[in-house]
Scaffold this motif. Structure first.
Motif, PDB file in Angstrom:
ATOM      1  N   HIS A 196     -19.461  26.125 -17.850  1.00  0.00           N
ATOM      2  CA  HIS A 196     -18.593  25.204 -18.251  1.00  0.00           C
ATOM      3  C   HIS A 196     -18.075  26.348 -19.536  1.00  0.00           C
ATOM      4  O   HIS A 196     -16.866  26.106 -19.672  1.00  0.00           O
ATOM      5  N   ARG A 249     -15.147  23.674 -11.600  1.00  0.00           N
ATOM      6  CA  ARG A 249     -15.701  22.834 -12.311  1.00  0.00           C
ATOM      7  C   ARG A 249     -16.107  21.152 -11.016  1.00  0.00           C
ATOM      8  O   ARG A 249     -17.163  20.797 -11.237  1.00  0.00           O
ATOM      9  N   LEU A 300     -18.606  19.470 -13.467  1.00  0.00           N
ATOM     10  CA  LEU A 300     -18.835  20.493 -14.230  1.00  0.00           C
ATOM     11  C   LEU A 300     -17.247  19.761 -15.282  1.00  0.00           C
ATOM     12  O   LEU A 300     -16.062  19.632 -15.162  1.00  0.00           O
ATOM     13  N   PRO A 334     -19.757  16.925 -23.643  1.00  0.00           N
ATOM     14  CA  PRO A 334     -18.665  18.443 -23.047  1.00  0.00           C
ATOM     15  C   PRO A 334     -17.609  18.680 -23.259  1.00  0.00           C
ATOM     16  O   PRO A 334     -17.306  20.150 -23.387  1.00  0.00           O
ATOM     17  N   ARG A 365     -14.353  22.332 -24.597  1.00  0.00           N
ATOM     18  CA  ARG A 365     -13.265  22.993 -24.173  1.00  0.00           C
ATOM     19  C   ARG A 365     -12.490  22.835 -26.373  1.00  0.00           C
ATOM     20  O   ARG A 365     -11.637  23.565 -26.278  1.00  0.00           O
ATOM     21  N   SER A 370     -14.127  27.070 -19.568  1.00  0.00           N
ATOM     22  CA  SER A 370     -13.308  26.592 -20.467  1.00  0.00           C
ATOM     23  C   SER A 370     -12.261  27.798 -21.511  1.00  0.00           C
ATOM     24  O   SER A 370     -11.471  27.226 -22.683  1.00  0.00           O
TER      25      SER A 370
END
Ligand SMILES: Nc1nc2c(ncn2[C@@H]2O[C@H](COP(=O)(O)OP(=O)(O)OP(=O)(O)O)[C@@H](O)[C@H]2O)c(=O)[nH]1
Ligand SMILES: [Mg+2]
Lengths: 178, 297
Positions: free
Chosen positions: A168, B292, B297, B220, B224, A172
């Motif tokens: 993840h 993802r 994810l 989560p 990002r 990202s």
């Protein structure tokens, strides 16, 4: 039919958890070439990977993501770059119980410089529960000294969620870095 | 009546588990329960602290607290939700506390930095430290916390929950050191305090260091956001737009980063125009999206 093969590379010293990580994600049992460990003085484990670990999973368009584990022993370092060529990113696993894990990271960063500078690299530090030193901050300091800003995460790859978290984080980074 | 529930400080998988339990339990609990990602809620399921083993805590109303032991069992979840319902009903009829609020959804601005009685959020109290103070002892009436800025550790008399971090009744309490129930890295306390406060000055911020998401409770979206703020100095509004997350979520993330030293202000300048994202071609973007989806994810 042409299928685009993309890969994610798992690098790190012997016993850092590359095979375990790949097994956590792969839909086929990871194909591993194991041979007798000739570096017993360095790492007390009967077998160690001398070729590469291979796993994969299939995406909804039928294409595959390959999961490649690089050989842990230093004398195979010539293979690291070859294996990483064309990869989406590198997940660098560190065994914090090793004698000089910061030096390990320095060495890997040298080999994976392109990935580090392109922010396509995640560092996962394992065995922090038994070996809290060096701290995650010490790794971040090392990176700062090399003008790098990369994620350093304490992980235990025996937990699949931790492996997913590293992916993840890598995705990202890829999404943010045009 | 419809009850709402959220989670704080749980991993993606655990939150997903809670969500699926809720849909599984529809019709089985005394009152219907629905999951909310943000906004005011009736109850919040949290991990008491990273070091506190596997028990989850469900908090509701003002001080209500029930424990849920892992692995979660359907019967136990039903019992706990029904118990929370009963207590919430009782509290309502006694015209008592307002709904609990998830750490992420502190819509109202936190209390001003200096209130007359010296009370404020955990973050405000931690920030009020003078340079010559190496140890701060704080209390919110439920937990007593000792933050040691030299050792870089904290200890607390009770597990610290998201609600502790959002509460505004923290104050200095120099009584003898608390009986330790939980202890850990000071960074953890600072992070929790900042995430709970979820308040940042307008301006442009940049990530200086990645938070250790392996050790710090997070949602989560934080990952990002970290990638965005690592790439370039950005304002909360611009980051919210780029990551498609609500501004309060960005403020929670940045609040934690600023308190724990993971991010810094680049001044009140206007954010530089975002770098074009066109070079990440649609093919790659699509590929990342498919990965993802495949991994959930
Ligand atoms: N206690 C502990 N054990 C770990 C951790 N990470 C990995 N291990 C264990 O370490 C052992 C070695 O892991 P592998 O996945 O075989 O490591 P590898 O990187 O593939 O090693 P080589 O193939 O020899 O290079 C396994 O038994 C793992 O379960 C950790 O964070 N803590
Ligand atoms: Mg291996």
């Amino acid at each position: 039919m042409m299928t685009t093969a993309r890969k994610i590379v798992f690098a790190g010293s012997m016993g850092a958890g590359k095979t375990t990580s790949i097994a956590a994600l792969s839909e086929i049992p990871p194909v591993t070439t194991e041979a007798v460990n000739h570096d017993r003085a360095l790492f007390d484990k009967d077998t160690t990977t001398v070729a590469l670990d291979y796993g994969e999973f299939t995406l909804d368009d039928g294409s595959r993501i390959q999961l490649i584990g690089t050989p842990g022993q230093l004398r195979f370092d010539f293979m690291w770059r070859v294996l990483a060529n064309g990869a989406l990113g590198v997940i660098l696993l560190v065994d914090n119980s090793r004698p000089a894990p910061l030096d390990d990271v320095r060495e890997y960063l040298r080999h994976f410089r392109d990935f580090a500078e392109g922010a396509r690299l995640v560092i996962g530090v394992g065995r922090t529960e038994s070996h809290p030193q060096p701290t995650v901050d010490a790794y971040a300091d090392l990176l700062a000294g090399e003008a790098l800003l990369l994620p350093v995460l304490s992980v235990d790859v025996r937990r699949r969620d931790d492996v997913l978290m590293m992916v993840h984080v890598l995705l990202s980074q890829l999404e943010a870095c045009a | 009546m419809q009850r709402t529930l959220t989670t704080a400080g749980l991993g993606d998988k655990e939150t997903l588990l809670i969500k699926s339990y809720l849909s599984l339990l529809s019709g089985k609990t005394r009152e219907p329960w629905a999951f909310r990602d943000s906004g005011p809620v009736d109850a919040c399921i949290a991990v008491p602290g990273l070091d506190a083993g596997k028990a989850l805590t469900i908090r509701y109303g003002g001080d209500g607290e029930l424990r849920l032991n892992a692995p979660l069992r359907v019967a136990a979840v039903i019992a706990v939700l029904d118990q929370a319902s009963a207590c919430l009903g009782a509290a309502k009829s006694a015209a008592a506390p307002a709904a609990a609020t998830a750490a992420a959804s502190v819509a109202a601005p936190a209390a001003p930095a200096t209130r007359g009685d010296g009370r404020g959020t955990l973050a405000e109290c931690l920030r009020s430290r003078r340079d010559d103070e190496t140890v701060l002892r704080l209390s919110d009436g439920r937990a007593r916390v000792e933050a040691d800025f030299v050792a870089g550790r904290y200890r607390s008399s009770a597990p610290l929950l998201a609600q502790h971090a959002t509460a505004a009744d923290w104050h200095r309490d120099d009584a003898p050191a608390p009986v330790t129930a939980v202890e850990g890295a000071l960074t953890w306390l600072m992070w929790m305090a900042g995430v709970g406060e979820a308040r940042v000055q307008p301006g442009v911020y940049r990530l200086r260091r990645w938070p250790d998401f392996g050790a710090l409770p997070h949602r989560p979206e934080f990952v990002r956001l970290a990638a965005l703020f690592a790439r370039q100095a950005t304002s909360p509004g611009a980051a919210a737009a780029a990551a498609a997350v609500p501004v309060p979520e960005v403020e929670a993330f940045l609040g934690g980063c600023l308190m724990a030293g993971y991010a810094g202000s680049e001044g009140a300048l206007a954010a530089p125009p975002p770098r074009p994202v066109a070079t990440l071609d649609d093919g790659v973007r699509g590929l990342l999206g498919r990965i993802r989806r495949r991994l959930g994810l």
